[in-house]
Enzyme design. Sequence first.
Site, PDB file in Angstrom:
ATOM      1  N   SER A 256      28.549  49.394  26.292  1.00 24.52           N
ATOM      2  CA  SER A 256      27.728  50.451  25.680  1.00 24.52           C
ATOM      3  C   SER A 256      28.249  51.852  26.005  1.00 24.52           C
ATOM      4  CB  SER A 256      26.272  50.321  26.131  1.00 24.52           C
ATOM      5  OG  SER A 256      25.655  49.228  25.507  1.00 24.52           O
ATOM      6  N   LYS A 303      13.193  45.236  29.446  1.00 27.90           N
ATOM      7  CA  LYS A 303      12.748  45.483  28.067  1.00 27.90           C
ATOM      8  C   LYS A 303      11.228  45.386  27.905  1.00 27.90           C
ATOM      9  CE  LYS A 303      16.926  44.163  25.541  1.00 27.90           C
ATOM     10  NZ  LYS A 303      17.473  43.422  24.403  1.00 27.90           N
ATOM     11  N   ASP A 340      16.899  45.826  18.214  1.00 29.32           N
ATOM     12  CA  ASP A 340      17.435  44.459  18.318  1.00 29.32           C
ATOM     13  C   ASP A 340      17.081  43.611  17.101  1.00 29.32           C
ATOM     14  OD1 ASP A 340      18.743  44.673  20.749  1.00 29.32           O
ATOM     15  OD2 ASP A 340      16.995  44.063  21.927  1.00 29.32           O
ATOM     16  N   ALA A 364      13.905  33.009  26.019  1.00 33.46           N
ATOM     17  CA  ALA A 364      12.566  33.561  25.755  1.00 33.46           C
ATOM     18  C   ALA A 364      12.418  34.957  26.344  1.00 33.46           C
ATOM     19  CB  ALA A 364      11.499  32.620  26.320  1.00 33.46           C
ATOM     20  N   ASN A 386      13.697  26.895  25.882  1.00 37.91           N
ATOM     21  CA  ASN A 386      13.933  27.739  27.063  1.00 37.91           C
ATOM     22  C   ASN A 386      13.943  26.873  28.314  1.00 37.91           C
ATOM     23  OD1 ASN A 386      14.243  30.433  28.220  1.00 37.91           O
ATOM     24  ND2 ASN A 386      12.246  30.084  29.150  1.00 37.91           N
ATOM     25  N   ARG A 387      14.704  27.330  29.305  1.00 36.78           N
ATOM     26  CA  ARG A 387      14.807  26.591  30.566  1.00 36.78           C
ATOM     27  C   ARG A 387      13.435  26.419  31.228  1.00 36.78           C
ATOM     28  NH1 ARG A 387      18.900  29.343  34.541  1.00 36.78           N
ATOM     29  NH2 ARG A 387      17.245  30.889  34.421  1.00 36.78           N
ATOM     30  N   THR A 388      12.590  27.470  31.106  1.00 36.83           N
ATOM     31  CA  THR A 388      11.227  27.387  31.624  1.00 36.83           C
ATOM     32  C   THR A 388      10.280  27.168  30.443  1.00 36.83           C
ATOM     33  OG1 THR A 388      11.873  29.026  33.282  1.00 36.83           O
ATOM     34  CG2 THR A 388       9.512  28.554  33.080  1.00 36.83           C
ATOM     35  N   GLU A 390       7.100  26.936  30.079  1.00 36.13           N
ATOM     36  CA  GLU A 390       5.888  27.761  30.012  1.00 36.13           C
ATOM     37  C   GLU A 390       6.167  29.093  29.315  1.00 36.13           C
ATOM     38  OE1 GLU A 390       5.683  24.799  33.146  1.00 36.13           O
ATOM     39  OE2 GLU A 390       7.117  26.429  32.807  1.00 36.13           O
ATOM     40  N   TYR A 449      28.112  39.266  23.612  1.00 41.00           N
ATOM     41  CA  TYR A 449      29.261  39.886  22.934  1.00 41.00           C
ATOM     42  C   TYR A 449      30.506  39.968  23.804  1.00 41.00           C
ATOM     43  CZ  TYR A 449      28.487  44.276  25.508  1.00 41.00           C
ATOM     44  OH  TYR A 449      28.365  45.222  26.491  1.00 41.00           O
TER      45      TYR A 449
END
Length: 519
Positions: A256, A303, A340, A364, A386-388, A390, A449
């Site tokens: 960036s 974020k 995004d 997530a 997602n790995r988690t 919940e 990227y």
Amino acid sequence: MSPAILRSRIGRLCVAIIGATPEELLAKAEEAARENHFLEFRLDYLPKPQLAIPLLQTFLYERSDVTAIATCRREAGGGKFKGSTAAQLEILEKASDAGAHIVDLEIETAEAIKPAQIEKLRSHGALLLVSYHDFHATKDLDKAFERIRPFEPEFIKIVSTAKHLADNVAMMRFLERVRDLASVVGICMGDQGLISRVLGLRAGSVFTFAAATVGEETGPGQIAARTLEDVYRVDQIDAATKVYGVVGNPIRHSLSPLMQNTAFRRETVNAVFLPLQTTKLADLLTLVREVPISGLAVTMPLKEEILPHLEKTDPLSEKIGACNTVVRSQDGKLYGFNTDVAAVVRPLERRLPLKGAKVLVLGAGGAARAAVFGLKDKGADVYILNRTPETAQKLARQAKAKTFKRELLAKTPFDVIINATPSGMHGVKPASPLEPGELNARVVFDLVYNPIETPLIRMAREKGIPVITGVEMFVHQGARQFEIWTGKPAPEEEMLRVVVHALRQLAEASKAAEAPAKK
């Protein structure tokens, strides 16, 4: 040479030169002097520094345009010289006789020797720089300054270590206080100290230090001279320069700064864009308030966390619950936007209709939230893995999407699979979020990227699946950020060009580094 005359001929950037042998040291000095005429010779990096003196004398005689600092820092002061203070002083005296314009004497040595020895060193003609280094923290800067002042050196150098972004503020406030009392050089070391290396000159540092090339840094967080000049344009920063930054962790490999600084230069915007590494929002907000920072590109993990601190956000950020772009208004209030979403949706819309498309989003976090909400808004049928579980379930409820079980991947076809996890990012493990047998899609989109060809992208290409690389998203969201901050159209082609060029160079360097290991 008088201090006034010397001040008129030194640049704002002093390039530190190191070498394993006297010949290598001077060869590197010759190379660096083609672009920079202010050099620091780190004699303490040599096994026998005294052997470099004749070569140094010849070099400085032939290159009268070069201003030289001679440094032979002892181990006790953070250097590499293992000899006594007497041996150190002898080397510095000989360097002065050889034509060095400034000699750097660390405070530990200055306090350990007699005043007569310091006077003897000064009698050899070079101006005196007394330096202080704190390799652990940023504290008591004024105390360090007062500790050096009794020696009445022509230059005072105070170097600390930034553990927080706010440490840069402490250094810059210190420089502003003492800039009229003495010729001071002030720097914070470490990854988080980059701000001081770029903005310290504006605050009152007489000059700053740079490495000759990447890999030849003489202090933690030191930056290559070409990067400071070409990317951060330190010689052009003034009181009117607006400061922007990308914030998150990790941030070291972010492109960036290169992309946005290129855009600022191309569109003649008086601004600089810095990497701001932190996971602590309070630390960031201190920096935003005190520098002040005019705008932020926000990455993981902040974020979502930054939202309560914004005066207002655009409807998209509010709906998604994640913001990647912040603008600071003239009254100091912060406003949030999300670029995004468009950067995920638009590249996909160019390839296939999204209404009714079956899309799997991996992850997530903030980027995944943008993808899920953006695609749902376009009428896509969105699944989250997602790995988690919940976290995936929570996002699915909020976006009216569905969760997905990994064991079903091999037998479930998708129109699009999107990787919104860090997997595959430079330096992040695991390298790929999926196995080859789990890749069952018409299009694969990796939001990572760096590198351009992630393991997931390579895997998709090997299976003949069309891909969208993270570069397309990265440049698109960055271009929209530029437009929000400046009100000018973004030079998107130029931004893409420099990012792709940099990524190719990184890939080549990585291959070159791996080659000897394979042998």
